[in-house]
Design a protein around this motif. Structure first.
Motif, PDB file in Angstrom:
ATOM      1  N   LYS A   1       0.813  -1.220   0.000  1.00 28.75           N
ATOM      2  CA  LYS A   1       0.000   0.000   0.000  1.00 28.75           C
ATOM      3  C   LYS A   1       0.844   1.266   0.000  1.00 28.75           C
ATOM      4  O   LYS A   1       0.312   2.371  -0.122  1.00 28.75           O
ATOM      5  CB  LYS A   1      -0.962  -0.018   1.180  1.00 28.75           C
ATOM      6  CG  LYS A   1      -2.014  -1.111   1.034  1.00 28.75           C
ATOM      7  CD  LYS A   1      -3.081  -1.055   2.100  1.00 28.75           C
ATOM      8  CE  LYS A   1      -4.128  -2.130   1.850  1.00 28.75           C
ATOM      9  NZ  LYS A   1      -5.199  -2.121   2.890  1.00 28.75           N
TER      10      LYS A   1
ATOM     11  N   ASN B   1      -3.475  10.523   1.032  1.00 23.86           N
ATOM     12  CA  ASN B   1      -3.949   9.981   2.305  1.00 23.86           C
ATOM     13  C   ASN B   1      -3.954   8.452   2.281  1.00 23.86           C
ATOM     14  O   ASN B   1      -3.500   7.825   1.322  1.00 23.86           O
ATOM     15  CB  ASN B   1      -5.326  10.553   2.658  1.00 23.86           C
ATOM     16  CG  ASN B   1      -6.405  10.153   1.671  1.00 23.86           C
ATOM     17  OD1 ASN B   1      -6.248   9.239   0.853  1.00 23.86           O
ATOM     18  ND2 ASN B   1      -7.536  10.838   1.734  1.00 23.86           N
ATOM     19  N   ARG B   2      -4.501   7.856   3.326  1.00 24.61           N
ATOM     20  CA  ARG B   2      -4.493   6.391   3.460  1.00 24.61           C
ATOM     21  C   ARG B   2      -5.211   5.703   2.301  1.00 24.61           C
ATOM     22  O   ARG B   2      -4.873   4.577   1.930  1.00 24.61           O
ATOM     23  CB  ARG B   2      -5.142   6.013   4.801  1.00 24.61           C
ATOM     24  CG  ARG B   2      -5.156   4.518   5.100  1.00 24.61           C
ATOM     25  CD  ARG B   2      -5.726   4.262   6.480  1.00 24.61           C
ATOM     26  NE  ARG B   2      -4.803   4.704   7.513  1.00 24.61           N
ATOM     27  CZ  ARG B   2      -3.943   3.909   8.139  1.00 24.61           C
ATOM     28  NH1 ARG B   2      -3.886   2.628   7.812  1.00 24.61           N
ATOM     29  NH2 ARG B   2      -3.152   4.374   9.069  1.00 24.61           N
ATOM     30  N   ARG B   3      -6.190   6.380   1.728  1.00 25.81           N
ATOM     31  CA  ARG B   3      -6.943   5.802   0.609  1.00 25.81           C
ATOM     32  C   ARG B   3      -6.286   6.073  -0.739  1.00 25.81           C
ATOM     33  O   ARG B   3      -6.829   5.689  -1.777  1.00 25.81           O
ATOM     34  CB  ARG B   3      -8.372   6.348   0.621  1.00 25.81           C
ATOM     35  CG  ARG B   3      -9.147   5.988   1.882  1.00 25.81           C
ATOM     36  CD  ARG B   3     -10.584   6.465   1.837  1.00 25.81           C
ATOM     37  NE  ARG B   3     -10.682   7.918   1.782  1.00 25.81           N
ATOM     38  CZ  ARG B   3     -10.614   8.711   2.840  1.00 25.81           C
ATOM     39  NH1 ARG B   3     -10.428   8.189   4.052  1.00 25.81           N
ATOM     40  NH2 ARG B   3     -10.725  10.025   2.722  1.00 25.81           N
TER      41      ARG B   3
ATOM     42  N   ARG C   1      -5.845   9.061  -2.049  1.00 29.16           N
ATOM     43  CA  ARG C   1      -6.372  10.268  -2.678  1.00 29.16           C
ATOM     44  C   ARG C   1      -5.435  11.440  -2.438  1.00 29.16           C
ATOM     45  O   ARG C   1      -4.915  11.615  -1.330  1.00 29.16           O
ATOM     46  CB  ARG C   1      -7.754  10.594  -2.099  1.00 29.16           C
ATOM     47  CG  ARG C   1      -8.469  11.721  -2.838  1.00 29.16           C
ATOM     48  CD  ARG C   1      -9.825  12.003  -2.201  1.00 29.16           C
ATOM     49  NE  ARG C   1      -9.675  12.662  -0.902  1.00 29.16           N
ATOM     50  CZ  ARG C   1     -10.684  12.965  -0.095  1.00 29.16           C
ATOM     51  NH1 ARG C   1     -11.921  12.620  -0.429  1.00 29.16           N
ATOM     52  NH2 ARG C   1     -10.478  13.574   1.045  1.00 29.16           N
TER      53      ARG C   1
ATOM     54  N   SER D   1       2.028   8.692   1.905  1.00 29.03           N
ATOM     55  CA  SER D   1       0.917   7.918   2.458  1.00 29.03           C
ATOM     56  C   SER D   1       0.751   8.338   3.914  1.00 29.03           C
ATOM     57  O   SER D   1       1.662   8.922   4.494  1.00 29.03           O
ATOM     58  CB  SER D   1       1.222   6.421   2.386  1.00 29.03           C
ATOM     59  OG  SER D   1       0.270   5.661   3.104  1.00 29.03           O
TER      60      SER D   1
END
Length: 315
Positions: A15, A198-200, A202, A299
């Motif tokens: 990720k 961000n974490r997603r 985006r 991230s």
């Protein structure tokens, strides 16, 4: 991307898609990146506090700031804050809260929902937020973004310049750091700057404004961070005494000027980490073994564990 980025990626997990990494040892220097190149600049977040600690120690060594200087000598703050020592700001023992007043809840919501930068003030706006702030009467070590914002701007005021100029002239230029700078507006980001995510995944607003700069606004690259790590290990960076612990900071950690020192995977590491709306960072050195690691990912997922493993494996 070569072996170092691949190893960092294996430790970070899938990720983390965009990151920069630097590793220095007594006999080698490696820099690498994934999703960008080794000159792509990234947000260091609270690693900026370590830079501010270096600048404070350097100003003291130059005789520009007295070792026992009070905040009110260099910034126009309310009288109840004026007697706070800069040394207390540098060790998180000032009694100041983590943040100044203002609409913290709304800004936190905007950061979470919309990715907005919650730190949007210039220096005048930060000082205006201090009116309701009251330090604790018997302060204990407590992490304070506000404290390091005020420390950095106080040092800049004492030297009759801006914080961004101090970073440029006393850290970046002497070390030849071409990618290290402090943008105080979004339009000051350089071409090739790595986007905040961000974490997603985006894209979110970068943290680029004057007030937060000393606590979280410095940008750098893998190439520059390798040079900084070497200078920290060789003790050739300005204000290097900031690395040396002088006070407890909770648990097994001790603190110098911003920089923490304590055990990490059976090593003694001097370090700082950081987080913004779209980056996570770690910069640390094992002074006993002459090894240093910097790892910054676009991230909001932590990089601390991966960086610590890289450091331990290389020592």
């Amino acid at each position: 991307m070569t072996g170092l980025a691949e190893r960092a990626g294996a430790l970070l997990g899938p990720k983390h898609t965009t990151y920069v990494v630097a590793l220095v040892t007594p006999v080698s220097t490696e820099v690498d990146a994934a999703g960008t190149d080794v000159h792509g600049d990234v947000e260091l977040g609270s690693v900026s506090k370590g830079v501010t600690g270096l600048l404070w120690h350097d100003a003291v060594a130059r005789g520009e700031v007295a070792p026992d200087a009070a905040l009110g000598e260099h910034l126009a703050v309310p009288a109840r804050l004026g007697a706070i020592r800069l040394s207390a700001l540098a060790t998180h023992t000032s009694g100041l809260p983590r943040l100044a007043g203002g609409d913290v809840v709304r800004r936190s919501w905007e950061l979470w929902r919309e990715g907005r930068n919650p730190y949007r003030e210039d220096l005048a706006g930060l000082l205006a937020q201090l009116e309701p702030v009251k330090p604790k009467p018997k302060p204990k070590p407590a992490y304070s973004n506000l404290g390091f914002q005020l420390l950095g701007h106080a040092v800049a005021s004492a030297t009759r310049t801006s914080y961004a100029h101090l970073v440029a002239t006393r850290i970046a230029q002497p070390l030849g750091l071409t990618d290290t700078y402090v943008p105080v507006a979004v339009d000051q980001l350089r071409p090739g700057s790595v986007a905040s995510r961000n974490r997603r995944g985006r894209e979110v607003e970068p943290w680029a404004n004057e007030a937060i700069a000393p606590a979280g606004g410095v940008r750098s690259s893998a190439a520059d961070l390798a040079v900084l790590l070497r200078a920290m290990l060789d003790r050739t960076v300005a204000g290097v005494d900031a690395l040396d612990p002088v006070a407890p900071m909770g648990g097994s950690q001790r603190i110098g000027a911003g920089w923490l020192t304590g055990p990490m995977l059976r090593r003694t590491v001097t370090w700082h980490n950081g987080g913004t709306g779209g980056f996570r960072s770690f910069v640390g050195i094992d002074r006993d073994r002459g090894v240093g690691v910097a790892l910054v990912s676009a991230s909001t997922r932590s990089v601390d564990g991966a960086a610590a493993r890289l450091l331990a494996e290389s020592a």
